[in-house]
Each structure stands twice: as structure tokens, then as C-alpha cells.
Design a protein around this motif. Structure first.
Motif, PDB file in Angstrom:
ATOM      1  N   ALA A 156      -6.563   4.893   2.491  1.00 50.47           N
ATOM      2  CA  ALA A 156      -6.668   3.431   2.470  1.00 50.47           C
ATOM      3  C   ALA A 156      -5.591   2.802   3.345  1.00 50.47           C
ATOM      4  CB  ALA A 156      -6.537   2.914   1.037  1.00 50.47           C
ATOM      5  N   GLU A 157      -4.407   3.396   3.341  1.00 52.46           N
ATOM      6  CA  GLU A 157      -3.321   2.889   4.184  1.00 52.46           C
ATOM      7  C   GLU A 157      -3.684   3.021   5.659  1.00 52.46           C
ATOM      8  OE1 GLU A 157       1.390   3.783   5.217  1.00 52.46           O
ATOM      9  OE2 GLU A 157       0.380   4.910   3.626  1.00 52.46           O
ATOM     10  N   MET A 161     -15.170   0.808   0.374  1.00 50.04           N
ATOM     11  CA  MET A 161     -13.962   1.084  -0.411  1.00 50.04           C
ATOM     12  C   MET A 161     -14.247   2.058  -1.550  1.00 50.04           C
ATOM     13  SD  MET A 161     -11.862  -2.474  -0.897  1.00 50.04           S
ATOM     14  CE  MET A 161     -11.059  -3.269   0.504  1.00 50.04           C
ATOM     15  N   THR A 207      -9.908   3.323  -5.965  1.00 46.11           N
ATOM     16  CA  THR A 207      -8.483   3.054  -5.840  1.00 46.11           C
ATOM     17  C   THR A 207      -8.218   1.929  -4.849  1.00 46.11           C
ATOM     18  OG1 THR A 207      -7.998   5.383  -6.305  1.00 46.11           O
ATOM     19  CG2 THR A 207      -6.234   4.070  -5.334  1.00 46.11           C
ATOM     20  N   GLY A 208      -8.950   1.940  -3.743  1.00 44.66           N
ATOM     21  CA  GLY A 208      -8.778   0.891  -2.750  1.00 44.66           C
ATOM     22  C   GLY A 208      -9.223  -0.461  -3.258  1.00 44.66           C
ATOM     23  N   ILE A 255       0.835  -1.201   0.000  1.00 44.05           N
ATOM     24  CA  ILE A 255       0.000   0.000   0.000  1.00 44.05           C
ATOM     25  C   ILE A 255       0.872   1.255   0.000  1.00 44.05           C
ATOM     26  CG2 ILE A 255      -1.727   1.316   1.276  1.00 44.05           C
ATOM     27  CD1 ILE A 255      -2.811  -1.309   2.356  1.00 44.05           C
ATOM     28  N   LYS A 294      -6.168   9.278  -1.772  1.00 45.57           N
ATOM     29  CA  LYS A 294      -7.084   8.169  -1.489  1.00 45.57           C
ATOM     30  C   LYS A 294      -6.323   6.971  -0.932  1.00 45.57           C
ATOM     31  CE  LYS A 294     -10.467   9.452  -5.043  1.00 45.57           C
ATOM     32  NZ  LYS A 294     -11.071   9.055  -6.343  1.00 45.57           N
ATOM     33  N   LEU A 295      -5.157   6.716  -1.497  1.00 44.69           N
ATOM     34  CA  LEU A 295      -4.348   5.593  -1.031  1.00 44.69           C
ATOM     35  C   LEU A 295      -3.825   5.845   0.383  1.00 44.69           C
ATOM     36  CD1 LEU A 295      -2.433   4.637  -4.285  1.00 44.69           C
ATOM     37  CD2 LEU A 295      -3.895   3.112  -2.944  1.00 44.69           C
ATOM     38  N   TYR A 298      -7.055  -3.881  -3.592  1.00 41.31           N
ATOM     39  CA  TYR A 298      -7.540  -5.110  -2.979  1.00 41.31           C
ATOM     40  C   TYR A 298      -7.659  -6.221  -4.033  1.00 41.31           C
ATOM     41  CZ  TYR A 298     -10.419  -8.129   0.013  1.00 41.31           C
ATOM     42  OH  TYR A 298     -10.896  -9.182   0.750  1.00 41.31           O
ATOM     43  N   ARG A 319       1.099   4.173  -2.848  1.00 43.56           N
ATOM     44  CA  ARG A 319       0.874   5.581  -2.515  1.00 43.56           C
ATOM     45  C   ARG A 319       2.048   6.443  -2.928  1.00 43.56           C
ATOM     46  NH1 ARG A 319       2.439   8.386   1.862  1.00 43.56           N
ATOM     47  NH2 ARG A 319       2.845   6.524   3.121  1.00 43.56           N
TER      48      ARG A 319
END
Length: 482
Positions: free
Chosen positions: A218-219, A406, A409-410, A196, A214-215, A414, A200
Motif C-alpha cells: 500500500a505504501e 484496495m 488493510t489499505g 503509512i 500488505k501495508l 484510508y 507498517r
């Protein structure tokens, strides 16, 4: 020697040739076209056929969970898709299938060494079969989940394609690896979080600054999920599921989700003493399926209570229980989960399992596909010899992704992780060299499966509407929000 099985050992050239020959016989593009068969079984009937052997009071709970959305319906509709996959193009390359490899059946759990691993985590339908069955089940789940999250068609396709591309590229890597290197391959929390961070960083240094933000979110979400998973153990489960009565812990009653056996005497037509005796007999039979060292470890725990506990979506209504055990004292609990193992939905369409005991079938499949499996995996028959069960730890640092929240991007990230994980699971039991030779280096297979996934997602929505209409008309009873 009489009774021994002769094992063939083709060389790399022969294995590669097998995959290339399969591509001629079953072109990659052939996987993209799909439409329902003219004699396609009624999807609602397939589900109600399953309900016949399930706990009657829990069937409405199952229907209610499946009614929430086309995505939750898909999660519970493995039997429908198994029927639809029968007769679809296959290369003839067999692996140990998960049988229900949708994106919510991947997650984190603890290895025996107490490392958090990411892997497949549901094997109720496991059976040897064509690798494409799992790939299609996984890929279609990404299309359906993306639609459920309100993504654009382009974003839905991007996540779907990424799941298949990751599978194909990972299989290419496994095709170059030695046998033991494949067997030891795994994805742990450090590698997952590093992936991740790498994504990013790549986005932040390029032109895609929007995705970088966004990442980053998500991280942060992934870190919290990992931290939460580390807290999920038997002691934490005791705080949620146990109560202290007269100086002794027991499982608290939370019907209809958790119902202690002391409240189910009439359900099983047994007295409290008969239930206690039967449970201890079951526990002894289960222990006998463990390795000696694992059995001796488990014998340090005393079984003190057991309850029926509803789990999942597709499994609701099958018999599932939790057992509370105590070790040295009240601060040393161990929770086990006992799940009914019914006939795999794939056995209507593929050769039957060589295991007559379905609990053993599930355990074998799990050990074959997972990088590391629970030390307490075992099996037993029920009081009714026609019912089979498998046993494992409950909440052993188990964690799962919140797919329904989600962003695109997430979900793409995934998808990449799930695709790699499925390829690793298949490479353990199948022939990665032949599968890689079949898939090739270009994206033809990825795009074909994405086309299939779109067609199947459309069908899933039609099936969901038929299911919802059966509930509205009173044909089916549904208990929502449970």
C-alpha cells in the motif's frame, strides 16, 4: 449598527454543555437504527427527475456509469440518500456540509504554495446542516466499497468503524485546539506517507506480519500515486487534450467525453461567432469574482478554446466545460474547468442556501471546508441566467485513491485518513467542543453509525437492482463503458 449580525461567543463550559445536552436529547445509539420510510420516494424517479435538466445526450452515459456496480450507483445517488437522511436523528449541531462525502470525493490536490494536500474535493451539494449527514454518507460508502471489493462482513465493518472512530478522535483533538490552529490544520503528502510508514512499522514489529506486507504494498502504491499527482498539471493536460493546428493549440475532439464548442453550434443554437462572443463575456464575468491579485494574474492568459467535458458519475449530464488558456507562449498553458452548479440535493430537506447563485454557494463551501483552495475559484451565470457555474483549475496536481483495488488493510488506513479529514473540515465551520462532548470518548457512536451503514448498504443494493431493472426494461437508456 443597522444590518449587522450579532455573534454570540459562549465559553468552553457552555459549548461543552450544549453537546452533552444534545446527547440526552438524541442518544448516540439512536443513529444505528434505520429503515426506509413507508412513503419513501421511488429511487428511480428521483434520478430521472434530476435527468430532466441535464444534457439529453449525456444522460445515458450517467446511467451507464451508475450501472457498473452498487458502489458506482451510490456515488451518483446523493439525491436518494439526501431524501433518506431527512428525519433521521440529529444532535442539532450544524456544520458546513460537503453534502456528498463518499470516500471517492476525497483526494489530493495542490495548494497555492504547491504542496500536495489531502482533502475533500467535491462540493456540488455543500450546504450548512447536521454533521451526521456527512458522517453517514462517508461511513456507508466504506461499507458499500468493501462489499464491492468482496471483503468479508468483518472487514467491511472494520473499515466503516475506523472511518467514524477517526472522525470522533480527531474531533476530540480539535476540541482542545485554538481557533487558528484548527484553521491552519492540514494533511500533506509527507504526513500521509509518514502515517503509512508508521502503520507498517507497527505491524512489522508486532504479531501482524501479514498486514505489514500488505501495508508495504500500500505504501508503494501511495508513493506512485503521489508521484503521478505531481505530474498532473496544465502542460500534461495539454499533451492529452490538445492538438496543434495551423500553429495554434486547440482542444481535440473526443466525443462524447470531450466535444469542442466549435462542434456544438447546433446543440446551443448559436453560430460560431456568437459562441465565441458569449464565452469571452462569461470569462470576463468570472474574472470579476476573483480577488484583484488573482484577476491580474489570470489576465496574463488568453482564452483560446473551450470544450464540453464529461466528468464524474453524479455530475454527468450537468453542463461541464474545460477552457484552454495560453500565457507567454504555447509552452505556458492553463486549463480551467467550468462546472454547472445546480441546486443542492440537500435543499429539499434543509434550509435553502443564503447564496442565490449556486456557483457562489459551491465556492463558499469549498473555501470553508478545505485547508487550502484553488486561487482560481470563481463563479458566473450562464447565457441562461437560470444556470450557474463555478470555475477552477483542471488537473492541478489532482490525485485520487484507487479504492476498487484496495485490500482490507489499505481500506482501513484510508478510512482513518478520510475520517480525520472530514472532522477537520467540520471543525472549521462548526463547534468542535460541542461535537466532541456529544460524541464522547467511547465507541458508541462509531458502532451505531456502522449499524446504520449496514442497513443503508442493503437498501443501496435494492435501489441498484431497481435501477438495473429500469435499464433492462427500457425505462432508462444506459451507455456503458464510457
Amino acid at each position: 449598527m443597522t444590518g449587522t449580525r450579532r455573534v454570540a461567543h459562549p465559553d468552553v463550559t457552555e459549548r461543552r454543555a450544549r453537546g452533552k445536552e444534545a446527547r440526552i436529547r438524541t442518544p448516540l445509539a439512536s443513529h444505528g437504527a434505520w429503515e426506509p420510510a413507508a412513503d419513501r420516494p421511488d429511487p428511480v424517479k428521483l434520478l430521472t427527475d434530476q435527468d430532466a435538466d441535464r444534457e439529453a445526450d449525456l444522460v445515458p452515459v450517467r446511467h451507464g456509469r451508475m450501472l457498473a456496480s452498487p458502489f458506482t450507483f451510490y456515488r451518483g445517488a446523493a439525491k436518494i440518500m439526501a431524501s433518506d437522511l431527512d428525519g433521521t436523528p440529529v444532535a442539532g449541531l450544524t456544520v458546513q456540509l460537503c453534502g456528498d462525502a463518499h470516500l471517492s470525493n476525497f483526494g489530493a490536490f495542490a495548494s497555492p504554495e504547491r504542496r500536495l494536500l489531502f482533502d475533500l474535493n467535491d462540493f456540488d451539494e455543500t450546504l450548512p446542516g447536521p454533521f451526521e449527514y456527512d458522517v453517514k454518507r462517508m461511513a456507508a460508502s466504506f461499507t458499500i466499497a468493501a462489499r464491492n471489493n468482496g471483503f468479508s462482513k468483518a472487514d467491511a465493518r472494520a473499515a466503516t468503524v475506523e472511518s467514524v472512530a477517526a472522525y470522533r478522535k480527531a474531533m476530540a483533538d480539535f476540541a482542545k485546539m485554538g481557533t487558528m490552529a484548527i484553521w491552519y490544520s492540514h494533511l500533506d503528502e509527507e504526513e500521509l506517507l509518514a502515517g503509512i510508514r508508521q502503520a507498517r512499522t507497527a505491524a512489522s514489529t508486532g504479531k501482524d506480519k501479514k498486514n505489514a506486507k500488505k501495508l508495504k504494498r500500500a505504501e508503494a502504491t501511495a508513493v506512485k500515486a503521489v508521484e503521478k499527482a505531481h505530474t498532473r498539471d496544465s502542460l500534461q493536460a495539454l499533451s492529452k487534450l490538445g492538438e496543434l493546428v495551423d500553429g495554434r493549440y486547440r482542444i481535440i475532439s473526443q466525443p462524447p467525453i470531450v466535444v469542442p464548442m466549435r462542434e456544438l453550434e447546433s446543440e446551443y443554437n448559436l453560430s460560431a461567432d456568437e459562441i465565441e462572443h458569449a464565452l469571452h463575456e462569461q470569462f470576463r464575468a468570472y474574472r470579476a469574482t476573483l480577488r484583484d491579485d488573482q484577476r491580474q494574474l489570470l489576465e496574463r492568459f488568453e482564452l483560446i478554446d473551450i470544450a464540453r467535458k464529461v466528468v464524474g458519475v453524479g455530475s454527468v449530464g450537468t453542463r461541464a466545460f474545460i477552457g484552454l488558456l495560453q500565457g507567454r507562449d504555447q509552452k505556458d498553458p492553463l486549463f480551467l474547468q467550468v462546472k454547472e452548479a445546480t441546486r443542492s440535493v440537500l435543499e429539499d430537506h434543509l434550509p435553502r442556501s443564503r447564496y442565490k447563485q449556486h456557483g457562489e454557494r459551491v465556492v463558499y463551501g469549498q473555501r470553508m471546508m478545505q485547508a487550502a483552495s484553488d486561487i482560481y475559484l470563481g463563479w458566473t451565470k450562464g447565457l441562461d441566467n437560470n444556470r450557474h457555474f463555478y470555475w477552477r483549475q483542471l488537473r492541478d496536481m489532482k490525485g485520487s485513491a484507487d479504492v476498487e483495488t484496495m485490500l482490507p488493510t489499505g481500506l482501513v488506513f484510508y478510512a482513518r485518513v478520510c475520517g480525520w479529514t472530514l472532522a477537520r473540515a467540520h471543525a472549521r465551520s462548526g463547534d468542535p467542543i460541542a461535537i466532541h462532548a456529544y460524541l464522547g470518548k467511547r465507541d458508541h457512536f462509531d458502532e451505531a453509525i456502522a449499524d446504520f451503514s449496514k442497513h443503508y448498504a442493503d437498501q443501496n443494493e435494492r435501489d441498484y437492482q431497481a435501477f438495473a431493472e429500469a435499464v433492462r426494461s427500457g425505462q432508462l437508456t444506459a451507455l456503458e463503458g464510457v
